[in-house]
Design a protein around this motif. Structure first.
Motif, short mmCIF file in Angstrom:
data_model
loop_
_atom_site.label_atom_id
_atom_site.label_comp_id
_atom_site.label_asym_id
_atom_site.label_seq_id
_atom_site.Cartn_x
_atom_site.Cartn_y
_atom_site.Cartn_z
N TYR A 1 49.78 34.30 44.12
CA TYR A 1 48.74 34.83 43.24
C TYR A 1 47.57 33.87 43.16
CZ TYR A 1 51.82 38.43 41.14
OH TYR A 1 52.63 39.50 40.90
N ASP A 2 47.87 32.58 42.99
CA ASP A 2 46.82 31.58 42.82
C ASP A 2 45.91 31.51 44.04
OD1 ASP A 2 47.87 31.06 40.33
OD2 ASP A 2 48.92 29.23 40.96
N VAL A 3 46.46 31.66 45.24
CA VAL A 3 45.67 31.64 46.47
C VAL A 3 44.70 32.83 46.50
CG1 VAL A 3 45.82 31.92 48.98
CG2 VAL A 3 47.37 30.39 47.81
N GLN A 4 45.11 33.95 45.92
CA GLN A 4 44.28 35.15 45.94
C GLN A 4 43.12 35.10 44.94
OE1 GLN A 4 47.19 38.14 45.18
NE2 GLN A 4 48.29 37.69 47.07
N ASN A 5 43.10 34.11 44.09
CA ASN A 5 42.05 34.02 43.07
C ASN A 5 40.64 33.99 43.66
OD1 ASN A 5 43.78 34.14 40.92
ND2 ASN A 5 43.94 31.92 40.71
N ILE A 6 40.51 33.57 44.90
CA ILE A 6 39.19 33.51 45.52
C ILE A 6 38.47 34.86 45.45
CG2 ILE A 6 40.05 33.97 47.86
CD1 ILE A 6 37.86 32.05 48.88
N TRP A 7 39.23 35.96 45.49
CA TRP A 7 38.63 37.29 45.45
C TRP A 7 37.91 37.56 44.13
CZ3 TRP A 7 37.66 40.17 49.49
CH2 TRP A 7 38.34 39.87 50.67
N TRP A 8 38.26 36.88 43.08
CA TRP A 8 37.62 37.08 41.78
C TRP A 8 36.72 35.91 41.41
CZ3 TRP A 8 42.40 38.62 43.26
CH2 TRP A 8 42.61 40.00 43.26
N GLU A 9 36.70 34.88 42.22
CA GLU A 9 35.85 33.71 41.96
C GLU A 9 34.52 33.80 42.69
OE1 GLU A 9 38.46 30.60 43.27
OE2 GLU A 9 39.60 30.60 41.40
N LYS A 10 34.42 34.65 43.69
CA LYS A 10 33.19 34.74 44.50
C LYS A 10 32.54 36.11 44.34
CE LYS A 10 33.79 31.35 48.08
NZ LYS A 10 33.45 31.15 49.49
N GLN A 11 32.08 36.37 43.12
CA GLN A 11 31.37 37.63 42.86
C GLN A 11 30.12 37.67 43.72
OE1 GLN A 11 30.62 37.74 38.69
NE2 GLN A 11 32.76 38.00 38.15
N HIS A 12 29.72 38.85 44.12
CA HIS A 12 28.55 39.08 44.97
C HIS A 12 28.77 38.59 46.39
CE1 HIS A 12 26.70 40.15 41.22
NE2 HIS A 12 26.89 38.95 40.75
N CYS A 13 30.01 38.33 46.75
CA CYS A 13 30.37 37.90 48.11
C CYS A 13 31.69 38.55 48.53
CB CYS A 13 30.46 36.38 48.14
SG CYS A 13 30.82 35.69 49.74
N LEU A 14 32.66 38.57 47.62
CA LEU A 14 33.96 39.19 47.87
C LEU A 14 34.17 40.27 46.81
CD1 LEU A 14 36.12 36.01 48.60
CD2 LEU A 14 35.05 37.55 50.25
N TYR A 15 34.64 41.44 47.28
CA TYR A 15 34.74 42.60 46.41
C TYR A 15 36.15 43.19 46.44
CZ TYR A 15 29.69 42.22 46.51
OH TYR A 15 28.41 41.75 46.40
N PRO A 16 36.94 42.93 45.40
CA PRO A 16 38.31 43.47 45.34
C PRO A 16 38.33 44.81 44.60
CG PRO A 16 38.01 41.77 43.68
CD PRO A 16 36.70 41.90 44.39
N TYR A 17 38.52 45.88 45.36
CA TYR A 17 38.55 47.23 44.79
C TYR A 17 39.99 47.70 44.59
CZ TYR A 17 33.59 47.92 45.54
OH TYR A 17 32.23 47.82 45.48
N LEU A 18 40.23 48.32 43.47
CA LEU A 18 41.49 48.97 43.17
C LEU A 18 41.31 50.45 43.47
CD1 LEU A 18 44.35 48.65 41.93
CD2 LEU A 18 43.28 49.08 39.70
N ILE A 19 42.26 51.04 44.17
CA ILE A 19 42.26 52.47 44.42
C ILE A 19 43.13 53.12 43.35
CG2 ILE A 19 42.89 54.31 46.04
CD1 ILE A 19 42.53 52.16 48.31
N LEU A 20 42.56 54.08 42.65
CA LEU A 20 43.25 54.76 41.56
C LEU A 20 43.40 56.25 41.90
CD1 LEU A 20 41.12 53.15 38.75
CD2 LEU A 20 43.54 52.70 39.13
N VAL A 21 44.56 56.79 41.59
CA VAL A 21 44.82 58.22 41.72
C VAL A 21 45.28 58.70 40.35
CG1 VAL A 21 46.19 60.01 42.83
CG2 VAL A 21 45.38 58.06 44.17
N ASP A 22 44.51 59.60 39.77
CA ASP A 22 44.80 60.08 38.42
C ASP A 22 44.99 58.92 37.46
OD1 ASP A 22 44.57 62.74 39.22
OD2 ASP A 22 46.71 62.87 39.72
N ASP A 23 44.12 57.92 37.59
CA ASP A 23 44.08 56.72 36.75
C ASP A 23 45.26 55.77 36.96
OD1 ASP A 23 41.64 57.46 35.52
OD2 ASP A 23 42.74 58.79 34.17
N ASN A 24 46.09 56.00 37.98
CA ASN A 24 47.21 55.11 38.28
C ASN A 24 46.89 54.27 39.52
OD1 ASN A 24 49.07 56.00 36.25
ND2 ASN A 24 49.25 57.90 37.41
N PRO A 25 47.27 53.00 39.52
CA PRO A 25 47.06 52.16 40.71
C PRO A 25 47.79 52.73 41.91
CG PRO A 25 47.75 50.82 38.83
CD PRO A 25 47.93 52.26 38.44
#
Length: 180
Positions: A58-82
């Motif tokens: 998990y800690d290694v993946q933090n880069i996706w939320w530390e580099k706004q405007h460069c890395l974009y982590p999108y969640l796909i939702l179906v009927d509001d469920n991940p």
């Protein structure tokens, strides 16, 4: 059925992080017994034996939320469920001449086979305009993935895309390039 993509923040990053080990396990089926696609000695799908727990991963993946405007982590939702995620990178995390790179794209098994993934991919593509690139495994073990990306990109671009197989920063891959 309501399908949407949502740019995540540090507050909901845990949802993608929870699904990430499932994504890596899924990928292992496309690569077989190739180093880097097997669990390490601690049972974690990572190259390094330094990762002993999912928290380490998990800690290694933090880069996706530390580099706004460069890395974009999108969640796909179906009927509001991940239902999955799409990780989109921009320069300097892309090849020269590429504006947007689909780093990872994943849909949970129960949501596959009914058009959700293609619809979600198109929603992600619509978030940005420019030159896109994505890779997939070119081996026979990944025919479903190859077919999915070929169909999705072709439908999205009305057949105006490039497909090749060749070396990348991540080994030999099937490469799709298009502009929107």
């Amino acid at each position: 059925m309501k399908i949407e993509v949502k740019l995540t923040t540090t507050n909901d990053a845990y949802i993608i992080k929870n699904m990430y080990p499932l994504f890596l396990h899924d990928l292992s089926g496309h690569y077989g017994l190739i180093e880097g696609h097997m669990p390490n000695k601690h049972g974690i799908y990572e190259d390094s034996h330094a990762y002993k727990t999912l928290q380490d991963q998990y800690d290694v993946q933090n880069i996706w939320w530390e580099k706004q405007h460069c890395l974009y982590p999108y969640l796909i939702l179906v009927d509001d469920n991940p239902a999955g995620f799409a990780l989109i990178a921009t320069p300097p995390h892309c090849a020269p001449g590429v504006d947007f790179f689909v780093h990872d794209f994943f849909l949970l098994q129960p949501y596959r086979g009914n058009g959700i993934a293609e619809f979600a991919a198109k929603l992600v593509f619509e978030q940005f305009r420019g030159n896109w690139e994505l890779y997939t495994n070119p081996s026979d073990k990944n025919l479903i993935g190859q077919k999915f990306w070929r169909k999705t990109v072709s439908n999205y671009t009305d057949g105006h895309f490039e497909e090749s197989v060749g070396p990348t920063h991540d080994g030999n891959k099937m490469i799709f390039r298009f502009s929107n």
